[in-house]
Design a protein around this motif. Structure first.
Motif, PDB file in Angstrom:
ATOM      1  N   CYS A  13       0.952  -1.129   0.054  1.00  0.00           N
ATOM      2  CA  CYS A  13       0.053   0.077   0.003  1.00  0.00           C
ATOM      3  C   CYS A  13       0.895   1.478   0.084  1.00  0.00           C
ATOM      4  O   CYS A  13       2.087   1.180   0.208  1.00  0.00           O
ATOM      5  N   GLY A  14       0.507   2.487  -0.487  1.00  0.00           N
ATOM      6  CA  GLY A  14       1.076   3.794  -0.662  1.00  0.00           C
ATOM      7  C   GLY A  14       1.304   4.258   0.869  1.00  0.00           C
ATOM      8  O   GLY A  14       0.302   4.069   1.815  1.00  0.00           O
ATOM      9  N   CYS A  15       2.406   4.717   1.431  1.00  0.00           N
ATOM     10  CA  CYS A  15       2.639   5.388   2.372  1.00  0.00           C
ATOM     11  C   CYS A  15       3.421   6.666   2.389  1.00  0.00           C
ATOM     12  O   CYS A  15       4.420   6.606   1.686  1.00  0.00           O
ATOM     13  N   ILE A  16       2.670   7.759   2.981  1.00  0.00           N
ATOM     14  CA  ILE A  16       3.510   8.876   2.973  1.00  0.00           C
ATOM     15  C   ILE A  16       3.371   9.554   4.529  1.00  0.00           C
ATOM     16  O   ILE A  16       2.700   9.211   5.176  1.00  0.00           O
ATOM     17  N   VAL A  17       4.450  10.481   4.484  1.00  0.00           N
ATOM     18  CA  VAL A  17       4.331  11.174   6.012  1.00  0.00           C
ATOM     19  C   VAL A  17       4.256  12.757   5.424  1.00  0.00           C
ATOM     20  O   VAL A  17       5.228  12.997   4.616  1.00  0.00           O
ATOM     21  N   PHE A  18       3.486  13.597   6.251  1.00  0.00           N
ATOM     22  CA  PHE A  18       3.537  14.961   5.616  1.00  0.00           C
ATOM     23  C   PHE A  18       3.565  15.544   7.094  1.00  0.00           C
ATOM     24  O   PHE A  18       2.967  15.195   8.189  1.00  0.00           O
ATOM     25  N   ASN A  19       4.083  16.771   7.034  1.00  0.00           N
ATOM     26  CA  ASN A  19       4.133  17.661   8.434  1.00  0.00           C
ATOM     27  C   ASN A  19       2.855  18.463   8.545  1.00  0.00           C
ATOM     28  O   ASN A  19       1.957  18.526   7.730  1.00  0.00           O
ATOM     29  N   GLU A  20       2.978  19.416   9.653  1.00  0.00           N
ATOM     30  CA  GLU A  20       1.853  20.432   9.656  1.00  0.00           C
ATOM     31  C   GLU A  20       1.308  21.189   8.682  1.00  0.00           C
ATOM     32  O   GLU A  20       0.115  21.599   8.746  1.00  0.00           O
ATOM     33  N   ASN A  21       2.457  21.677   8.030  1.00  0.00           N
ATOM     34  CA  ASN A  21       2.206  22.469   6.883  1.00  0.00           C
ATOM     35  C   ASN A  21       1.696  21.791   5.507  1.00  0.00           C
ATOM     36  O   ASN A  21       1.305  22.311   4.493  1.00  0.00           O
ATOM     37  N   GLY A  22       1.533  20.345   5.619  1.00  0.00           N
ATOM     38  CA  GLY A  22       1.175  19.607   4.477  1.00  0.00           C
ATOM     39  C   GLY A  22       2.205  19.265   3.664  1.00  0.00           C
ATOM     40  O   GLY A  22       1.875  18.698   2.523  1.00  0.00           O
TER      41      GLY A  22
ATOM     42  N   CYS B 213      -4.975  33.360   3.208  1.00  0.00           N
ATOM     43  CA  CYS B 213      -3.791  32.387   3.320  1.00  0.00           C
ATOM     44  C   CYS B 213      -2.965  32.197   1.959  1.00  0.00           C
ATOM     45  O   CYS B 213      -3.482  32.390   0.862  1.00  0.00           O
ATOM     46  N   SER B 214      -1.897  31.758   2.056  1.00  0.00           N
ATOM     47  CA  SER B 214      -0.854  31.617   0.903  1.00  0.00           C
ATOM     48  C   SER B 214      -1.496  30.247   0.430  1.00  0.00           C
ATOM     49  O   SER B 214      -1.781  29.391   1.293  1.00  0.00           O
ATOM     50  N   GLN B 215      -1.341  30.006  -0.613  1.00  0.00           N
ATOM     51  CA  GLN B 215      -1.638  28.486  -1.291  1.00  0.00           C
ATOM     52  C   GLN B 215      -3.034  27.899  -0.722  1.00  0.00           C
ATOM     53  O   GLN B 215      -3.096  26.811  -0.469  1.00  0.00           O
ATOM     54  N   ASP B 216      -4.099  28.703  -0.914  1.00  0.00           N
ATOM     55  CA  ASP B 216      -5.404  28.329  -0.447  1.00  0.00           C
ATOM     56  C   ASP B 216      -6.085  27.743  -1.590  1.00  0.00           C
ATOM     57  O   ASP B 216      -6.554  28.798  -2.668  1.00  0.00           O
ATOM     58  N   ILE B 217      -6.241  26.633  -1.823  1.00  0.00           N
ATOM     59  CA  ILE B 217      -7.057  26.036  -3.013  1.00  0.00           C
ATOM     60  C   ILE B 217      -8.516  26.237  -3.058  1.00  0.00           C
ATOM     61  O   ILE B 217      -8.777  26.652  -4.216  1.00  0.00           O
ATOM     62  N   ILE B 218      -9.050  26.702  -1.816  1.00  0.00           N
ATOM     63  CA  ILE B 218     -10.665  26.901  -1.828  1.00  0.00           C
ATOM     64  C   ILE B 218     -10.798  28.426  -2.015  1.00  0.00           C
ATOM     65  O   ILE B 218     -11.757  28.530  -2.814  1.00  0.00           O
ATOM     66  N   GLN B 240       1.226  33.872   6.026  1.00  0.00           N
ATOM     67  CA  GLN B 240       2.051  33.042   5.887  1.00  0.00           C
ATOM     68  C   GLN B 240       1.390  31.547   5.841  1.00  0.00           C
ATOM     69  O   GLN B 240       1.997  30.503   5.234  1.00  0.00           O
ATOM     70  N   ALA B 241       0.149  31.505   6.518  1.00  0.00           N
ATOM     71  CA  ALA B 241      -0.183  30.034   6.859  1.00  0.00           C
ATOM     72  C   ALA B 241      -0.770  29.544   5.442  1.00  0.00           C
ATOM     73  O   ALA B 241      -1.065  30.536   4.614  1.00  0.00           O
ATOM     74  N   THR B 242      -0.583  28.215   5.404  1.00  0.00           N
ATOM     75  CA  THR B 242      -1.014  27.733   3.901  1.00  0.00           C
ATOM     76  C   THR B 242      -2.475  26.893   4.301  1.00  0.00           C
ATOM     77  O   THR B 242      -2.720  26.618   5.323  1.00  0.00           O
TER      78      THR B 242
END
Lengths: 407, 263
Positions: A13-22, B213-218, B240-242
């Protein structure tokens, strides 16, 4: 550890890790294969790069808030977007991890091509069934409601017809049956005064003065009430009202008839709306007159008129019916004496008046209210003592119902 | 009609000026949990759920009323009437930006200023206007939502949140989290993403803060700039928030900008 990492890479299965900012900080081999990305294309990018546009909305409005507040989500359906733009249906689970220094989210994906087809079929069947059920339920409800409404309406029409006849009859009574005796009393009283010579007795003089004043008052009241009864029976054609022109005309009339002068009239940008011009002009006339009669002696009278178009519910009485249509909200704002806000409703009552010195019968605002209701609108006043009064009128832009009831 | 119960209204805080927090499409008043603690010393905090969202009274849902953003604006006005609010600061996320804007045009005296977090006047592109979406994107979103109804229970699951510092709110926070009824959620999505309030922008009289927001898709940057150009009373701040939820992802920055605007 090396073995664990190699297993992670080989996971089915696919697995990724992302942080608070995405931002993606890890992506395993399966993700890259399924989506057709090179690993370096994904690392450092926003997780949204992997989503279709609509899935991004869902990610922002549901997935991310839930993950953030709940620290995990499971069995979420999302459509991922491959490097070539191909949509890939996925089942997604994600969870907060505190393994690394920065908090991050581990996320696993399983493609659900076959399951997706099956689910789609289920959904379609479900949708069709729901629609049929809802329509059926709605139709039954509507039929019952219609029956009830027709019954209610029929009853109300009977009452209204009767009232309206009585109202007109009352008009006739004022016109002839009451006015005529008053006219006779006035006539014979005058002739009595002429023939009986000058009364000497002080008491007698006082009594005669009272009678004379009362006759004048009765005549005045009769005239005013007649005015009130007749104003809305005069139908007039509905036309497009040029509001600013009508207000200026009403102002000119006020200056001519009542010798009020020095009103500073500030007219904002006022959109056109539909109404019976003569009646609407009468409303403006009464409002300007009211302001002039309640002017603050210490400052020049200023009346500002502004308007804005808003969407309001066209239904005023039916509690569960909503149909938002364009309405015009007109505000007459003066810098007069103002009045106690307790009387904001009272001032619209027939023959109710607050300013005993104004000389009028207390008819103006009642008349305005009658005309505005006749145009399916509302009128209210807001006032602050010492600052002034604002009268707010809300009227539909179009008099005929503009909506298609089947939409 | 008990408005407080209907809209699950919560009133607390030590100040006298009301500060109303209105959630966007998707969730309920919980979305504001990182923001209001910064204001409760100085304001009277008002939290609520729109009818059909969060823990509102779903039986009060009327599909005619809520097929227009005006119906949602009426929820806000009903609450203002009920609590006799004057000169409120209205903080609205996403679609609530436009809801608050409509409410402020209808009954200006309830409001003092508006804080619009990630607002948009129209989501779908139109001639010269960039909203960020095509009609087909919105239709696909409705399908995505529908597919998730199968696992919809996830969104109804108790939201377990640490809330040691505010025990009196603890009970409320363990109740359901998101839009509770799939049919209602679908209608809210349609009303939100098919709305067009561009014509209402120049009617706004109150000071308004646009938090973009920066980079807000919606709500992309062009949309925030469009709003700013058409609202003479607005202040525009690019964050700065995305993403689309700075009140969740960057609460400190969100609080700081709101405080700057209010002082």
């Amino acid at each position: 550890m090396i073995q664990a990492e190699s297993i992670l890479e080989q996971l089915p299965c696919g697995c990724i890790v992302f942080n608070e900012n995405g931002t993606i900080t890890y992506a395993n081999h399966m993700v890259c294969t399924v989506l057709g990305y090179k690993r370096e294309d994904l690392l450092g990018q926003s997780v949204e790069i992997m989503l279709t546009l609509s899935s991004r909305i869902f990610y922002q409005t549901h997935f991310f808030p839930l993950l953030k507040l709940n620290e995990q989500v499971s069995e979420i359906f999302l459509t991922l977007r491959s490097e070539s733009g191909r949509p890939v249906p996925m089942m997604v689970n994600a969870k907060l991890t505190s393994e690394s220094a920065q908090p991050g989210y581990v996320c696993v994906f399983s493609p659900i091509w076959e399951r997706q087809k099956y689910e789609q079929q289920l959904l379609e069947i479900n949708r069709a069934q729901q629609k049929a059920l809802q329509e059926n339920k709605l139709l039954i409800q509507l039929r019952e409601q219609l029956e009830l409404n027709q019954f209610e309406l029929d009853r109300k029409i009977s009452i209204l017809q009767r009232r309206s006849e009585e109202y007109l009859q009352m008009g006739k009574v004022f016109m002839h049956d009451v006015q005529e005796p008053i006219r006779k009393i006035s006539l014979f009283f005058d002739s009595y005064l002429r023939t009986s010579g000058n009364p000497q007795n002080a008491n007698e003089i006082r009594h005669l003065t009272v009678i004379s004043k009362s006759i004048q008052r009765l005549k005045f009241l009769m005239g005013s009430l007649l005015d009130f009864v007749q104003i809305s029976s005069d139908e007039g054609a509905v036309t497009l009202i040029k509001t600013a022109d009508l207000i200026s005309q009403a102002n000119t009339q006020l200056i001519k008839e009542n010798k009020y002068d020095g009103i500073e009239l500030i007219l904002g940008d006022i959109p056109e709306f539909e109404g019976r011009a003569a009646q609407i002009k009468r409303v403006f006339f009464e409002l300007l007159k009211n302001a002039a009669q309640n002017k603050d002696p210490n400052r020049a009278l200023r009346i500002a008129v502004s308007a804005v178009v808003t969407e309001e519910n066209a239904y005023q009485n039916h509690l569960s019916k909503y149909r938002y249509t364009d309405h015009i909200k007109i505000e007459f704002n003066d810098n007069g004496t103002g009045f106690d806000s307790r009387f904001e409703d009272y001032v619209f009552g027939l023959l109710n008046k607050l300013n005993a010195g104004s000389g009028g019968p207390g008819l103006g605002l009642a008349l305005c209210r009658q005309i505005i209701s006749h145009h399916y609108g509302t009128i209210k006043a807001k006032s602050i003592i010492g600052e002034g009064t604002t009268v707010i009128i809300v009227l539909p832009l179009r008099q005929a119902p503009e909506f298609n009831i089947y939409t | 009609m008990d408005i407080v119960k209907r809209n699950n209204v919560k009133v607390f805080g030590e100040g006298s000026q009301p500060m109303i927090f209105a959630h966007g499409f998707g969730c309920g008043q919980h979305m504001w949990r990182y923001i209001w603690p910064a204001f409760e010393k100085e304001y009277k905090i008002i939290l609520f759920d729109y009818v059909g969202s969060g823990n509102s009274d779903v039986t009060a849902y009327n599909s005619e009323r809520y097929s227009s953003l005006n119906g949602y604006a009426q929820d806000v006005l009903d609450i203002c009437h009920q609590l006799d609010l004057k000169n409120s600061v209205f903080v609205g996320h996403s679609v609530s930006g436009m809801v608050g804007l409509l409410a402020s045009i209808k009954e200006p005296e309830f409001f003092e200023s508006l804080v619009l977090v990630g607002p948009s006047a129209r989501y779908i592109d139109d001639k010269q206007y960039t909203g960020g979406f095509q009609q087909t994107d919105i239709e696909e979103l409705l399908l995505t939502m529908e597919s998730n109804y199968i696992g919809w229970a996830n969104f109804l699951a108790p939201a377990i949140m640490k809330n040691d510092e505010r025990p009196e709110l603890g009970a409320e926070l363990t109740e359901s989290f998101c839009s509770t009824d799939p049919v209602i959620a679908r209608q809210f999505a349609k009303v939100t993403f098919l709305s067009d309030n561009r014509k209402d922008l120049d009617k706004v009289k109150h000071p308004a803060l646009i938090l973009q927001c920066s980079q807000d898709i919606i709500a992309p940057v062009q949309v925030g700039q469009f709003l700013h150009r058409h609202m003479a009373t607005s202040v525009y701040r690019l964050m700065q928030a995305t993403g689309h939820c700075p009140h969740l992802s960057a609460p400190e920055e969100t609080i700081k900008l709101i405080k700057e605007f209010l002082t």
